[in-house]
Write a protein that holds these residues in place. Structure first.
Motif, PDB file in Angstrom:
ATOM      1  N   GLY A 145       2.447   0.293   8.252  1.00 39.77           N
ATOM      2  CA  GLY A 145       1.391   0.816   7.256  1.00 39.77           C
ATOM      3  C   GLY A 145       1.622   0.682   5.896  1.00 39.77           C
ATOM      4  N   ALA A 146       2.501  -0.110   5.494  1.00 38.77           N
ATOM      5  CA  ALA A 146       2.976  -0.336   4.191  1.00 38.77           C
ATOM      6  C   ALA A 146       2.320  -1.535   3.200  1.00 38.77           C
ATOM      7  N   CYS A 147       1.824  -2.192   3.891  1.00 36.33           N
ATOM      8  CA  CYS A 147       1.177  -3.454   3.252  1.00 36.33           C
ATOM      9  C   CYS A 147      -0.155  -4.036   3.944  1.00 36.33           C
TER      10      CYS A 147
ATOM     11  N   THR B 127       0.854  -1.225  -0.011  1.00 42.52           N
ATOM     12  CA  THR B 127       0.076   0.055  -0.053  1.00 42.52           C
ATOM     13  C   THR B 127       0.801   1.304  -0.152  1.00 42.52           C
ATOM     14  N   ALA B 128       2.110   1.122  -0.141  1.00 49.34           N
ATOM     15  CA  ALA B 128       3.050   2.191  -0.273  1.00 49.34           C
ATOM     16  C   ALA B 128       4.042   2.107  -1.461  1.00 49.34           C
TER      17      ALA B 128
ATOM     18  N   ASP C 117       4.268  -8.035  11.530  1.00 47.54           N
ATOM     19  CA  ASP C 117       5.182  -7.945  10.093  1.00 47.54           C
ATOM     20  C   ASP C 117       5.503  -6.351  10.117  1.00 47.54           C
ATOM     21  N   PRO C 118       6.796  -6.142   9.867  1.00 43.29           N
ATOM     22  CA  PRO C 118       7.316  -4.713   9.905  1.00 43.29           C
ATOM     23  C   PRO C 118       6.616  -3.927   9.032  1.00 43.29           C
ATOM     24  N   LEU C 119       6.218  -4.448   7.789  1.00 44.33           N
ATOM     25  CA  LEU C 119       5.573  -3.852   6.712  1.00 44.33           C
ATOM     26  C   LEU C 119       4.176  -3.234   6.846  1.00 44.33           C
TER      27      LEU C 119
ATOM     28  N   LEU D 176       7.177   1.364  -3.701  1.00 48.13           N
ATOM     29  CA  LEU D 176       8.351   0.591  -3.698  1.00 48.13           C
ATOM     30  C   LEU D 176       9.523   1.058  -2.922  1.00 48.13           C
ATOM     31  N   GLU D 177       9.834   2.170  -3.022  1.00 50.57           N
ATOM     32  CA  GLU D 177      10.861   2.951  -2.249  1.00 50.57           C
ATOM     33  C   GLU D 177      10.672   2.826  -0.671  1.00 50.57           C
ATOM     34  N   ARG D 178       9.396   2.925  -0.294  1.00 51.94           N
ATOM     35  CA  ARG D 178       9.157   2.766   1.193  1.00 51.94           C
ATOM     36  C   ARG D 178       9.475   1.093   1.507  1.00 51.94           C
ATOM     37  N   ILE D 179       8.966   0.460   0.471  1.00 54.39           N
ATOM     38  CA  ILE D 179       8.898  -0.956   1.001  1.00 54.39           C
ATOM     39  C   ILE D 179      10.393  -1.471   1.091  1.00 54.39           C
ATOM     40  N   ASP D 180      11.237  -0.785   0.050  1.00 55.21           N
ATOM     41  CA  ASP D 180      12.664  -1.283   0.020  1.00 55.21           C
ATOM     42  C   ASP D 180      13.386  -0.761   1.259  1.00 55.21           C
ATOM     43  N   ALA D 181      13.024   0.239   1.813  1.00 52.41           N
ATOM     44  CA  ALA D 181      13.443   0.726   3.080  1.00 52.41           C
ATOM     45  C   ALA D 181      13.179  -0.186   4.370  1.00 52.41           C
ATOM     46  N   LEU D 182      12.005  -0.523   4.395  1.00 51.30           N
ATOM     47  CA  LEU D 182      11.628  -1.645   5.322  1.00 51.30           C
ATOM     48  C   LEU D 182      11.846  -2.923   5.067  1.00 51.30           C
ATOM     49  N   LEU D 183      12.529  -3.477   3.857  1.00 55.02           N
ATOM     50  CA  LEU D 183      12.819  -5.004   3.477  1.00 55.02           C
ATOM     51  C   LEU D 183      13.771  -5.580   4.297  1.00 55.02           C
ATOM     52  N   SER D 184      14.594  -4.946   4.900  1.00 54.65           N
ATOM     53  CA  SER D 184      15.671  -5.607   5.794  1.00 54.65           C
ATOM     54  C   SER D 184      14.729  -6.228   7.040  1.00 54.65           C
ATOM     55  N   ASP D 185      13.903  -5.303   7.507  1.00 56.24           N
ATOM     56  CA  ASP D 185      13.337  -5.713   8.941  1.00 56.24           C
ATOM     57  C   ASP D 185      11.942  -6.851   8.509  1.00 56.24           C
ATOM     58  N   HIS D 186      11.741  -6.684   7.454  1.00 57.59           N
ATOM     59  CA  HIS D 186      10.842  -7.643   7.039  1.00 57.59           C
ATOM     60  C   HIS D 186      11.376  -9.162   6.775  1.00 57.59           C
ATOM     61  N   ILE D 187      12.584  -9.050   6.069  1.00 51.49           N
ATOM     62  CA  ILE D 187      13.390 -10.361   6.076  1.00 51.49           C
ATOM     63  C   ILE D 187      13.624 -10.960   7.399  1.00 51.49           C
ATOM     64  N   ASP D 188      14.030 -10.073   8.553  1.00 52.46           N
ATOM     65  CA  ASP D 188      14.465 -10.549   9.510  1.00 52.46           C
ATOM     66  C   ASP D 188      13.094 -11.226  10.272  1.00 52.46           C
TER      67      ASP D 188
END
Length: 99
Positions: free
Chosen positions: A72-74, A9-10, A66-68, A12-24
Motif C-alpha cells: 500500500g505504499a504506491c 503514497t507513503a 509489486d511489493p510497493l 520515503l522512509e517506508r519506501i526505502d524499507a521496501l526498496l530491496s523487495d521492489h528491486i528484486d
C-alpha cells in the motif's frame, strides 16, 4: 508497450524499507523480458518503468504484485502506446499500427 508511472503514497522512509523487495521484483521482470527500462522520478515521488507485455491485463497483474503496491505504499498509472518509431537499439520493440 506500456509506460508504468509509480506514485508513492507513503513516506520515503517506508519506501526505502521496501526498496530491496521492489528491486528484486524489478530484476525478475527484467529477466523475463517484460521490463526494458526503469528509474526513479525527480523529484523523488515515484518512478517510471517501460514495459512490454501481451496485453493490459497481463501488465496490470505484474503491477499488482509489486511489493510497493502490496504494502500500500504506491499507486500506478498505466499508459499503453504503440511504439511505431524507436531508436535503433530498441528496434525489436517497434510496433505496427493496426490496419
Amino acid at each position: 508497450m506500456f509506460v508504468l508511472e509509480l506514485h508513492y503514497t507513503a513516506p520515503l522512509e517506508r519506501i526505502d524499507a521496501l526498496l530491496s523487495d521492489h528491486i528484486d521484483w524489478l530484476t525478475t521482470h527484467y529477466e523475463s523480458g517484460t521490463f526494458i527500462a526503469s528509474g526513479r522520478k525527480e523529484p523523488r515521488d515515484g518512478g517510471v518503468i517501460l514495459a512490454v507485455g501481451a496485453d493490459r491485463p497481463d501488465i496490470e497483474q505484474v503491477v499488482a504484485n509489486d511489493p510497493l503496491v502490496v504494502a500500500g505504499a504506491c499507486e500506478y498509472r498505466i499508459t499503453e502506446f504503440l511504439a511505431t518509431k524507436t531508436a535503433p537499439a530498441l528496434a525489436a520493440y517497434r510496433q505496427e499500427l493496426p490496419s
